[in-house]
Design an enzyme around this catalytic site. Structure first.
Site, PDB file in Angstrom:
ATOM      1  CD  GLN A  41      -3.031  -0.753  -0.120  1.00 47.89           C
ATOM      2  OE1 GLN A  41      -3.050   0.381  -0.702  1.00 47.89           O
ATOM      3  NE2 GLN A  41      -3.243  -1.993  -0.684  1.00 47.89           N
ATOM      4  CB  SER A  42       4.355   1.718  -0.657  1.00 46.58           C
ATOM      5  OG  SER A  42       5.101   2.996  -0.973  1.00 46.58           O
TER       6      SER A  42
END
Length: 323
Positions: free
Chosen positions: A75-76
């Site tokens: 989810q960066s």
């Protein structure tokens, strides 16, 4: 396009981003708060990582590289914007992600799939597993005749931190125009590159002070990383070096851990949404705002606080686990 002489830069971001007062939130907290809207930087869905990517991709192209190799969690915001930046510059990108692929792609991972990012999973839940995988992928590419440009997690390098040294200049000019004489810039600190660049701006006399709220690692480790990055960025462009007295990092707001939302962060984000109609991402900005709310309640804020809204909107769609 402003920048630093002799330092290559790619025009990826829409700058300057707005600096706007938050009158209803200020009234609620009893302190004057302004928002620096770096969620509106224009690359993808916006976010602070566009600024370091301008200098990293400029360096990559100057070196004749043809593929960007980096890594992060699924989810960066960093890895998504890195993939988009590579596409914009006519390069391929390979993103190494720790852990295993989930059964359902949401948030930034869903956007990766829309972009067609090349994702490589480590199979190991430790964040540090990404570092070794990046090195392995880069070595394989070199053996095959490619020219990889390797960037660590978060883009946290001295060259990447130049993005926020330049932003410090932008913030200073906007504060002068708005009549703000003694601002404190407040932000979440993860990989430390953003705060490193801003602290380099403090050492250059552009900003009075910067306060980071760690959302990733122990505060002592953050302080050391921020100082190293600030000094490294200044060295690249011949600016004064920061010292440890200029590095302020607050601890105690991590909540359940890196990448997880916190109850205090959610309350603070709800307050900002109710008063100013602005979304804050749960794993980063919301936690930094929780620290600001607590500081205001203790009367620990003075003058104007400029809160850096660093982006991360896709994480709003992943609320039931690590982000």
């Amino acid at each position: 396009m402003p920048g630093f002489p002799g330092i290559p830069r790619e025009p990826l971001a829409v700058t300057p981003t707005p600096l706007r007062p938050a009158p209803r939130l200020s009234e609620e907290l009893g302190a004057e708060i302004w928002f620096k809207r770096d969620d509106l930087l224009g690359l993808g869905l916006g976010g602070n990582k566009a600024r370091p990517l301008e200098f990293l991709m400029g360096d990559a192209r100057a070196r004749g590289c043809d593929v960007l190799v980096t890594g992060s969690g699924s989810q960066s915001n960093w890895s998504l914007l890195a993939s988009l930046a590579a596409r914009t510059c006519g390069m391929d990108a390979i993103v190494c992600l720790y852990g295993d692929p989930p059964t359902e792609a949401r948030g930034n991972l869903a956007l990766h799939r829309l972009v067609g990012s090349c994702l490589v999973w480590t199979g190991d839940p430790a964040r540090e597993s990404v570092d070794q995988r990046i090195a392995e992928v880069a070595a394989d590419l070199e053996r095959s005749g490619r020219r990889p440009y390797v960037v660590p997690r978060g883009g946290a390098t001295p060259r990447g931190s130049l993005g926020y040294l330049l932003a410090a200049q932008e913030i200073a000019a906007q504060c002068t125009e708005a009549g703000i004489a003694d601002p404190t810039v407040w932000l979440s600190t993860g990989s430390c590159g953003t705060q490193g660049g801003l602290v380099a701006g403090v050492a250059s006399g552009l900003l009075p002070r910067v306060v980071g709220v760690t959302v990733s690692r122990p505060a002592a480790e953050c302080r050391a990383r921020v100082l190293d990055l600030a000094v490294g960025a200044a060295d690249l462009v011949g600016r004064p070096y920061a010292d440890s007295s200029q590095v302020n990092v607050l601890d105690g707001y991590l909540g359940p851990g890196y990448g997880y939302a916190s109850a205090e962060g959610q309350q603070a984000a709800d307050l900002v949404l109710r008063t100013e109609g602005l979304f804050l991402d749960p794993p980063f900005c919301a936690k930094a705002m929780a620290a600001l709310v607590e500081a205001s309640g203790k009367g620990a804020l003075s003058g104007v606080t400029v809160f850096l809204v660093s982006g991360g909107a896709p994480t709003l769609f992943v609320q039931d686990g690590p982000l």
